[in-house]
Motif scaffolding. Structure first.
Motif, PDB file in Angstrom:
ATOM      1  N   ALA A 146       0.840  -1.194   0.000  1.00  0.00           N
ATOM      2  CA  ALA A 146       0.000   0.000   0.000  1.00  0.00           C
ATOM      3  C   ALA A 146       0.878   1.247   0.000  1.00  0.00           C
ATOM      4  O   ALA A 146       1.977   1.261   0.559  1.00  0.00           O
ATOM      5  CB  ALA A 146      -0.913   0.003   1.218  1.00  0.00           C
ATOM      6  N   ALA A 147       0.393   2.306  -0.633  1.00  0.00           N
ATOM      7  CA  ALA A 147       1.183   3.528  -0.795  1.00  0.00           C
ATOM      8  C   ALA A 147       1.681   4.077   0.539  1.00  0.00           C
ATOM      9  O   ALA A 147       2.788   4.620   0.622  1.00  0.00           O
ATOM     10  CB  ALA A 147       0.353   4.579  -1.521  1.00  0.00           C
ATOM     11  N   GLU A 148       0.893   3.928   1.591  1.00  0.00           N
ATOM     12  CA  GLU A 148       1.249   4.520   2.880  1.00  0.00           C
ATOM     13  C   GLU A 148       2.368   3.779   3.599  1.00  0.00           C
ATOM     14  O   GLU A 148       2.859   4.241   4.632  1.00  0.00           O
ATOM     15  CB  GLU A 148       0.021   4.552   3.800  1.00  0.00           C
ATOM     16  N   ALA A 149       2.760   2.607   3.078  1.00  0.00           N
ATOM     17  CA  ALA A 149       3.797   1.781   3.705  1.00  0.00           C
ATOM     18  C   ALA A 149       3.386   1.316   5.102  1.00  0.00           C
ATOM     19  O   ALA A 149       4.221   1.109   5.984  1.00  0.00           O
ATOM     20  CB  ALA A 149       5.141   2.509   3.759  1.00  0.00           C
ATOM     21  N   ILE A 200       2.552  10.565  -4.768  1.00  0.00           N
ATOM     22  CA  ILE A 200       3.520   9.484  -4.961  1.00  0.00           C
ATOM     23  C   ILE A 200       4.840   9.771  -4.268  1.00  0.00           C
ATOM     24  O   ILE A 200       5.449   8.875  -3.664  1.00  0.00           O
ATOM     25  CB  ILE A 200       3.731   9.227  -6.464  1.00  0.00           C
ATOM     26  N   GLU A 201       5.322  10.998  -4.357  1.00  0.00           N
ATOM     27  CA  GLU A 201       6.599  11.336  -3.728  1.00  0.00           C
ATOM     28  C   GLU A 201       6.591  10.959  -2.252  1.00  0.00           C
ATOM     29  O   GLU A 201       7.572  10.397  -1.732  1.00  0.00           O
ATOM     30  CB  GLU A 201       6.886  12.828  -3.885  1.00  0.00           C
ATOM     31  N   GLU A 202       5.489  11.250  -1.566  1.00  0.00           N
ATOM     32  CA  GLU A 202       5.399  10.912  -0.151  1.00  0.00           C
ATOM     33  C   GLU A 202       5.296   9.402   0.071  1.00  0.00           C
ATOM     34  O   GLU A 202       5.787   8.879   1.079  1.00  0.00           O
ATOM     35  CB  GLU A 202       4.208  11.630   0.480  1.00  0.00           C
ATOM     36  N   ALA A 203       4.661   8.696  -0.862  1.00  0.00           N
ATOM     37  CA  ALA A 203       4.557   7.240  -0.749  1.00  0.00           C
ATOM     38  C   ALA A 203       5.939   6.590  -0.831  1.00  0.00           C
ATOM     39  O   ALA A 203       6.253   5.664  -0.075  1.00  0.00           O
ATOM     40  CB  ALA A 203       3.645   6.697  -1.841  1.00  0.00           C
ATOM     41  N   ILE A 204       6.754   7.073  -1.745  1.00  0.00           N
ATOM     42  CA  ILE A 204       8.112   6.545  -1.877  1.00  0.00           C
ATOM     43  C   ILE A 204       8.903   6.832  -0.607  1.00  0.00           C
ATOM     44  O   ILE A 204       9.570   5.947  -0.053  1.00  0.00           O
ATOM     45  CB  ILE A 204       8.811   7.164  -3.098  1.00  0.00           C
TER      46      ILE A 204
END
Length: 330
Positions: A169-172, A215-219
């Motif tokens: 998931a994007a939030e890790a 996306i930048e924050e997800a990475i």
């Protein structure tokens, strides 16, 4: 030459002369579509899906004959990597399977059977939200710990020469990345479905049309959680989300046929969207232009490559898959 030989050995030994791995392209190919993927545009195929069986101790595969046909592509393209993705949205029984050492071991042994029987290059785990009931599947507070134990058992079973990957998931959240980092080969970030119109569902950067996480924050979340950026793969959607006359989930191959909408560009988020004749934000989706920017970004960040869901959502002539290939291969 004798004078330089010790220096050459020293350089090789320290990795100075080692080549940087080529970026990878992971395409999800589904059991319910018939299109055959073109190995010229992908390096890895994740076949969707396998599932935990009803006894919580083995693997059940959707449309195994299609999987065999996809694996047969390796006969002409031996460098192609084909994996079975086990899980997906709404695919349950993971919590029960991972809860006991006996079931984990038997499940892992069956993963090895599947790898051998179908000539696979590895296993991809798509238990995306351990501890969460969002997908209306079984869950428990100890899922995260058991997820790590499950992945270790699969690695022990299939060995180090086979790939073990996962969708995240994007939030890790939900997964202990520090614990699994030594176990897995790479992580596919599901950098999509983060919002619906009037917001972007896969915007690269934050803008006024961001609702939640870009996306930048997800990475960054995955790096902060313990995964090296060199083993992160960026997920790209080959579909959009619509409203007010556009389906909530719509493949790219369908949305390009629609008329009567105005294409727009959010230069802050680096993301496209559509407006209707009332000026309403009605569709969030991807274009070759936005994909090119994402590919450039992930390469500059030092990520391993790109992933997309899914191959069958593209046009017949492969507008989006060709954009990914061009962006990753430059």
């Amino acid at each position: 030459m004798k004078l330089f030989k010790p220096l050459l050995i020293l350089l090789l030994g320290t990795g100075v002369c080692s080549a940087k791995p080529k970026p990878i392209i992971v395409a999800y190919v589904t059991s319910w579509t018939t299109v055959m993927p073109d190995p010229n545009y992908v390096t890895h195929i994740n076949y969707a899906f396998g599932h935990v069986n009803d006894s919580f101790n083995g693997v059940r595969i959707d449309n195994s004959e299609r999987l065999k046909r996809i694996v047969s592509l390796k006969d002409k393209f031996p460098k192609l990597q084909v994996m079975l993705s086990i899980g997906g949205w709404g695919s349950g029984k993971f919590s029960e399977m991972a809860a006991t050492a006996e079931n984990r071991k038997k499940f892992a042994e069956d993963c090895l059977r599947v790898v051998k029987e179908f000539r696979l290059n590895g296993i991809d785990i798509d238990w995306e939200y351990p501890t969460s009931n969002a997908a209306k599947i079984s869950n428990a507070p100890y899922d995260t710990k058991n997820y790590t134990l499950m992945m270790q058992e699969i690695r022990n079973s299939i060995g180090k020469k086979k790939l073990l990957t996962l969708a995240s998931a994007a939030e890790a959240k939900y997964i202990d990345f520090k614990a699994i980092s030594p176990i897995v080969d790479f992580v596919n970030i599901m950098a999509y479905d983060m919002a619906s119109p009037p917001y972007h569902h896969s915007g690269l950067f934050k803008s006024k049309f961001t609702d939640g996480m870009p996306i930048e924050e997800a990475i960054n979340a995955h790096v902060n959680a313990g995964m090296p950026i060199s083993r992160l793969v960026l997920g790209i959607p080959f579909y959009g989300h619509g409203r007010n006359g556009i389906k909530g989930y719509i493949d790219y191959r369908e949305l390009v046929k629609l008329t009567g909408f105005k294409p727009m560009w959010d230069d802050e988020a680096k993301a496209p969207y559509w407006e209707n004749n009332k000026g309403e934000f009605v569709l969030t989706y991807e274009t070759p232009e936005s994909i090119a920017i994402k590919c450039d970004y992930l390469l500059k960040r030092g990520m391993l490559g790109a992933m997309y869901w899914d191959y069958g959502a593209d046009t017949d002539d492969g507008i989006l898959r060709k954009a990914v290939h061009a962006g990753i291969s430059k």
